[in-house]
Scaffold this motif. Structure first.
Motif, PDB file in Angstrom:
ATOM      1  N   CYS A 181      74.784   0.964 -66.082  1.00  0.00           N
ATOM      2  CA  CYS A 181      75.545   1.386 -66.781  1.00  0.00           C
ATOM      3  C   CYS A 181      76.459   0.170 -66.110  1.00  0.00           C
ATOM      4  CB  CYS A 181      76.098   2.699 -66.453  1.00  0.00           C
ATOM      5  SG  CYS A 181      77.526   2.866 -67.702  1.00  0.00           S
ATOM      6  N   CYS A 184      79.835   2.052 -65.537  1.00  0.00           N
ATOM      7  CA  CYS A 184      80.142   2.877 -64.528  1.00  0.00           C
ATOM      8  C   CYS A 184      79.692   1.835 -63.056  1.00  0.00           C
ATOM      9  CB  CYS A 184      79.264   3.552 -64.146  1.00  0.00           C
ATOM     10  SG  CYS A 184      79.621   5.477 -65.422  1.00  0.00           S
ATOM     11  N   VAL A 202      73.879   9.583 -66.210  1.00  0.00           N
ATOM     12  CA  VAL A 202      74.279   9.898 -66.718  1.00  0.00           C
ATOM     13  C   VAL A 202      75.623   9.255 -67.272  1.00  0.00           C
ATOM     14  CG1 VAL A 202      75.988  12.139 -65.845  1.00  0.00           C
ATOM     15  CG2 VAL A 202      73.548  11.142 -64.789  1.00  0.00           C
TER      16      VAL A 202
HETATM   17 ZN    ZN Z   1      78.048   4.577 -67.570  1.00  0.00          ZN
END
Ligand code: ZN
Length: 202
Positions: A181, A184, A202
């Motif tokens: 990601c 993140c 997630v």
């Molecule tokens: Zn993320």
């Protein structure tokens, strides 16, 4: 590779009666309903950009660009290894009914060859990036037919449009594995399933 310079094509938009009067549409149009977005210029990111770059946004004729790229195999059916990447630059000054038309999508770079680019796309983007950097300091004198006057033209790249794989190549952030990601990053709470070994983001 092939590189088609963008600046003369941008200047030509100001030399044509059809397009010159529409090039400040993004700054002039009124929103019918608060909260409704009919063009990227209604978005928060656009307004934030304007706020951060006041000298640039003060000249509403300055050009706002998006960069779209993807690769494909033109001879896929013959199983011959050949890769083709194209970089298309889109223009957001124009109204919604114009800015997504073929004639305002500028094919800027073509990279073709027997081997896939892998992570070398930044090398082929260099002439385009050099042009963007040049425009940071030097604004190009351009004739605007709608006002019949010269003005100083600059441009800015607002964002890129690509799938997740090409995002990996463009940004240099690996979009595979646990830290896939790009928002993140290391803070990702992704985990691996104990038995299947599958990674869950997630
Ligand atoms: Zn993320």
């Amino acid at each position: 590779m092939y590189y088609f310079p963008l600046t003369p094509r941008l200047q030509r938009l100001y030399a044509s009666e059809v397009t010159a009067k529409h090039m400040s549409w993004h700054a002039e149009h009124q929103i019918d309903e608060v909260g409704l977005m009919c063009h990227p210029s209604d978005s928060l990111v656009w307004k934030h950009f304007d706020h951060e770059h006041l000298t640039f946004s003060y000249e509403t004729r300055n050009v706002r660009l998006g960069l779209c790229t993807d690769g494909f195999q033109p001879f896929g059916q013959s199983r011959q290894q050949y890769s083709l990447w194209s970089v298309i630059v889109t223009l957001y000054n124009l109204p919604p009914y114009m800015c997504m038309k073929d004639e305002f999508m500028f094919l800027t770079i073509i990279v073709s060859g027997p081997r896939n680019l892998k992570y070398n796309i930044d090398v082929f983007l260099q002439p385009f990036i050099a042009k963007l950097m040049y425009f940071l300091d030097v604004w190009e004198v351009t004739y605007d037919l709608s006002t019949k006057q010269n003005f100083q033209l600059s441009d800015a790249l607002l964002w890129t449009i690509n799938d997740f794989l090409a995002y990996d190549m463009l940004s240099g952030w690996s979009t595979a594995g646990r830290t896939a990601c790009p928002y993140c990053m290391e803070e990702s709470e992704a985990f691996t399933l104990q038995h299947g070994g599958k990674k869950i983001l997630v």
